[in-house]
Design a protein around this motif. Structure first.
Motif, PDB file in Angstrom:
ATOM      1  N   ASP A  59       0.818  -1.201   0.000  1.00  0.00           N
ATOM      2  CA  ASP A  59       0.000   0.000   0.000  1.00  0.00           C
ATOM      3  C   ASP A  59       0.858   1.260   0.000  1.00  0.00           C
ATOM      4  N   MET A  60       0.196   2.411   0.102  1.00  0.00           N
ATOM      5  CA  MET A  60       0.913   3.683   0.011  1.00  0.00           C
ATOM      6  C   MET A  60       1.955   3.826   1.111  1.00  0.00           C
ATOM      7  N   ASP A  61       1.637   3.360   2.302  1.00  0.00           N
ATOM      8  CA  ASP A  61       2.603   3.476   3.402  1.00  0.00           C
ATOM      9  C   ASP A  61       3.901   2.745   3.068  1.00  0.00           C
ATOM     10  N   VAL A  62       3.778   1.556   2.466  1.00  0.00           N
ATOM     11  CA  VAL A  62       4.975   0.790   2.109  1.00  0.00           C
ATOM     12  C   VAL A  62       5.730   1.491   0.987  1.00  0.00           C
ATOM     13  N   TYR A  63       5.012   1.953  -0.033  1.00  0.00           N
ATOM     14  CA  TYR A  63       5.667   2.650  -1.140  1.00  0.00           C
ATOM     15  C   TYR A  63       6.454   3.858  -0.632  1.00  0.00           C
ATOM     16  N   LEU A  64       5.836   4.657   0.229  1.00  0.00           N
ATOM     17  CA  LEU A  64       6.493   5.869   0.705  1.00  0.00           C
ATOM     18  C   LEU A  64       7.660   5.544   1.629  1.00  0.00           C
ATOM     19  N   ALA A 105       1.774  11.099  -7.390  1.00  0.00           N
ATOM     20  CA  ALA A 105       2.064  10.249  -8.550  1.00  0.00           C
ATOM     21  C   ALA A 105       1.549   8.827  -8.379  1.00  0.00           C
ATOM     22  N   LEU A 106       1.585   8.308  -7.146  1.00  0.00           N
ATOM     23  CA  LEU A 106       1.246   6.905  -6.924  1.00  0.00           C
ATOM     24  C   LEU A 106      -0.233   6.665  -6.639  1.00  0.00           C
ATOM     25  N   THR A 107      -0.979   7.689  -6.322  1.00  0.00           N
ATOM     26  CA  THR A 107      -2.397   7.492  -5.985  1.00  0.00           C
ATOM     27  C   THR A 107      -3.188   6.813  -7.100  1.00  0.00           C
ATOM     28  N   PRO A 108      -3.015   7.183  -8.379  1.00  0.00           N
ATOM     29  CA  PRO A 108      -3.753   6.459  -9.428  1.00  0.00           C
ATOM     30  C   PRO A 108      -3.406   4.974  -9.473  1.00  0.00           C
ATOM     31  N   LEU A 109      -2.180   4.644  -9.170  1.00  0.00           N
ATOM     32  CA  LEU A 109      -1.748   3.254  -9.159  1.00  0.00           C
ATOM     33  C   LEU A 109      -2.438   2.481  -8.038  1.00  0.00           C
ATOM     34  N   PHE A 166       8.976  15.954  -1.230  1.00  0.00           N
ATOM     35  CA  PHE A 166       9.293  14.634  -1.775  1.00  0.00           C
ATOM     36  C   PHE A 166       8.131  13.673  -1.579  1.00  0.00           C
ATOM     37  N   TYR A 167       7.665  13.579  -0.342  1.00  0.00           N
ATOM     38  CA  TYR A 167       6.584  12.639  -0.056  1.00  0.00           C
ATOM     39  C   TYR A 167       5.270  13.080  -0.681  1.00  0.00           C
ATOM     40  N   ALA A 168       5.042  14.373  -0.754  1.00  0.00           N
ATOM     41  CA  ALA A 168       3.816  14.872  -1.392  1.00  0.00           C
ATOM     42  C   ALA A 168       3.815  14.536  -2.881  1.00  0.00           C
TER      43      ALA A 168
END
Length: 341
Positions: A137-142, A172-176, A165-167
């Motif tokens: 999930d997003m937490d892991v990606y970030l 960018a990753l939200t659509p994924l 950076f994190y923003a």
């Protein structure tokens, strides 16, 4: 590290392999150690692999669980002969010496067939219900991309905008994230050094999912099907030509029926995950040098940067590309592939 771990011979005796020859195998970037076990008493199998993954740094239980899931679903993970996971011991089937990377070096005409088989494994995974693993999930990606600002930027004496950076990555990753449900099993380190060649490849043809053995899959999560494809085709350890990458991406799309808008979406996600994975790897390789005293990984960083630059050029990566341009100057990235001095 040349000494045998305490308890090794006791474990082998308990497993029925007492008195077998023990040959250490050079390690990887983890705390795990591997040994090839050989016995000449007529017993079968005559060879095995011993993994020592001692707690608290390592935990072999995920390896056992993911391996069992892979084998139950028609993939080719090593069979388990004996295990004591609480002590870090696992005795497995020996897949031999033919890693995909070295096999292709010795059989260059088989490169396309080897990659088609590896891609075919991923297309089959994409059609298989995901395993009972945690979400990618997003937490892991970030957390993973954060390794770049945590290790690489300080090593290069760069003062950067962490919040931006994190923003940028979140944008960018939200659509994924929205596109991946229900997701597929993602092995997370799927590349030519973690694929074992178990049977000959036909020139230019896939040989079937059972022709290649899978190792180093213990970190599997449920995520996006493009991740392992990126791991394979933007390999940090082996040069994959841009033409081969393109051909295998097209092959995967054909196998999965990804055309039109669905194909465009997949390619955008491929670029997103390529950039994400490559940013993580730059951070990891820098950490291996700065923290763990392993400078050999520095020579791999330029290849990773080169692939990441291609990923950042995709319109879906515009927020992150702008951050890189503002915080890590292009001339620095291109001068020596962003390699740590």
């Amino acid at each position: 590290m040349n000494e045998l771990p305490k308890g090794l011979e006791e474990f082998l005796t308990d497993a029925g392999w007492g008195g077998a020859a023990i040959d250490p195998i050079p390690g990887d970037a983890s705390f795990r150690r591997y040994f090839r076990i050989r016995r000449d008493d007529g017993s079968t199998p005559a060879r095995a692999m011993l993994m020592y993954a001692p707690p608290p740094e390592e935990d072999p239980q995920p390896f056992l669980e993911v391996g069992a899931w892979l084998n139950d679903n028609g993939f080719r993970a090593p069979q388990i002969y004996h295990e004591k996971p609480a002590q870090g011991w696992v005795l497995t089937e020996d897949f031999g010496d033919d890693r995909m990377r070295e096999w292709i070096e010795a059989n260059p005409s088989g490169e396309i067939g080897a990659y088609k088989t590896a891609v075919d494994v991923l297309s089959t995974l994409s059609r298989t219900d995901p395993g009972p693993f945690a979400p990618y999930d997003m937490d892991v990606y970030l957390r993973e991309v954060g390794l770049l600002v945590e290790w690489y930027c300080p090593a290069m004496n760069l003062s950067v905008d962490d919040n931006g950076f994190y923003a940028a990555w979140t944008e960018a990753l939200t659509p994924l994230i929205d596109a991946k449900n229900p997701g597929v099993t993602v092995l997370r380190d799927y590349h030519a050094e973690n694929i074992m060649m178990l049977s000959p490849e036909k020139d230019g043809e896939a040989a079937g999912t059972g022709a290649q053995g899978l190792i180093d899959f213990q970190d599997a999560l449920v995520g996006h099907p493009a991740y392992d494809l990126v791991s394979l085709l933007q390999d940090a350890r082996r040069e994959v030509s841009t033409q081969l990458e393109r051909d295998m991406l097209d092959f995967y799309r054909g196998q999965c029926g990804l055309s039109g808008e669905a194909g465009d979406q997949f390619e955008a996600d491929y670029a997103r995950l390529g950039a994400q994975r490559n940013a993580k790897i730059v951070g990891i390789f820098t950490r291996l040098y700065k923290r763990d005293g392993k400078p050999r990984y520095l020579d791999l960083i330029p290849r990773v940067w080169e692939a990441m630059e291609r990923d950042l050029a995709h319109p879906g990566m515009a927020p992150v590309a702008r951050w890189f341009d503002a915080n890590i100057p292009p001339e620095l990235r291109k001068a020596h592939g962003g390699k740590v001095a």
